[in-house]
Design a protein around this motif. Structure first.
Motif, short mmCIF file in Angstrom:
data_model
loop_
_atom_site.label_atom_id
_atom_site.label_comp_id
_atom_site.label_asym_id
_atom_site.label_seq_id
_atom_site.Cartn_x
_atom_site.Cartn_y
_atom_site.Cartn_z
N GLU A 179 1.17 -1.12 4.78
CA GLU A 179 1.58 -2.88 4.61
C GLU A 179 1.73 -3.03 3.28
OE1 GLU A 179 -0.38 -5.42 7.25
OE2 GLU A 179 0.52 -2.91 7.46
N SER A 182 -8.42 -2.08 -2.72
CA SER A 182 -7.96 -1.10 -1.59
C SER A 182 -7.11 -2.10 -0.20
CB SER A 182 -9.15 -0.87 -0.94
OG SER A 182 -10.11 -1.43 -0.44
N CYS A 183 -6.57 -0.87 0.72
CA CYS A 183 -5.80 -1.59 1.59
C CYS A 183 -7.55 -1.80 2.94
CB CYS A 183 -4.98 -0.17 1.98
SG CYS A 183 -4.13 -0.91 3.62
N ALA A 200 -4.26 2.81 -3.58
CA ALA A 200 -3.07 2.79 -3.45
C ALA A 200 -2.37 1.78 -3.22
CB ALA A 200 -2.01 3.80 -3.71
N CYS A 216 0.60 -1.08 -0.58
CA CYS A 216 -0.32 0.35 0.03
C CYS A 216 1.29 1.42 -0.01
CB CYS A 216 -0.92 -0.59 1.72
SG CYS A 216 -1.69 1.88 1.53
N GLN A 217 0.73 1.42 -0.95
CA GLN A 217 1.31 3.39 -1.51
C GLN A 217 0.97 4.43 0.06
OE1 GLN A 217 0.91 4.52 -4.96
NE2 GLN A 217 2.81 4.12 -5.79
N ASN A 218 -0.43 4.03 0.61
CA ASN A 218 -0.19 5.03 1.76
C ASN A 218 0.19 4.76 2.82
OD1 ASN A 218 -1.86 6.32 -0.06
ND2 ASN A 218 -3.56 5.10 0.42
N CYS A 219 0.05 3.74 3.55
CA CYS A 219 0.80 3.02 5.10
C CYS A 219 1.40 2.20 4.83
CB CYS A 219 -0.99 2.53 5.75
SG CYS A 219 -1.15 0.44 5.10
N GLU A 262 -5.80 -2.05 5.35
CA GLU A 262 -5.71 -1.35 6.83
C GLU A 262 -5.65 -0.27 7.11
OE1 GLU A 262 -3.66 -2.87 9.64
OE2 GLU A 262 -4.47 -4.85 8.31
N CYS A 263 -6.13 0.52 5.94
CA CYS A 263 -5.86 2.27 5.78
C CYS A 263 -7.61 2.98 4.96
CB CYS A 263 -4.24 3.19 5.47
SG CYS A 263 -4.30 2.90 3.68
N GLY A 284 -6.96 3.04 1.93
CA GLY A 284 -6.08 3.61 0.91
C GLY A 284 -6.60 2.49 -0.34
#
Length: 72
Positions: free
Chosen positions: A35, A43-44, A51, A30-33, A46-47, A49
């Protein structure tokens, strides 16, 4: 008590090394968090997102893969 403390430290170190090795083998991130995942995600989880992309392999790993695929 020293024996159990030493054993606890060794277990903790092993757990940390095992998690690192597992994370290095994951093909998606995941580019956001940050993970990491073994399967492609839209989608992630975890967050939340959207990305999640395929990770780039380090140069030494991709070199190993190319040498295995070249028939000689």
């Amino acid at each position: 008590m020293g024996l159990f403390e030493d054993l606890g430290r060794k277990v903790g170190k092993f757990t940390h090394e095992a998690k690192q090795a597992a994370d290095e083998g994951t093909p998606y991130v995941c580019q956001n968090c940050g993970e990491r995942f073994y399967t492609e995600q839209e989608s992630c989880p975890e967050c939340g997102g959207g990305a999640v992309v395929e990770r780039e392999q380090p140069a030494d790993e991709s070199a190993d893969d190319s040498s295995e695929s070249d028939p000689e």
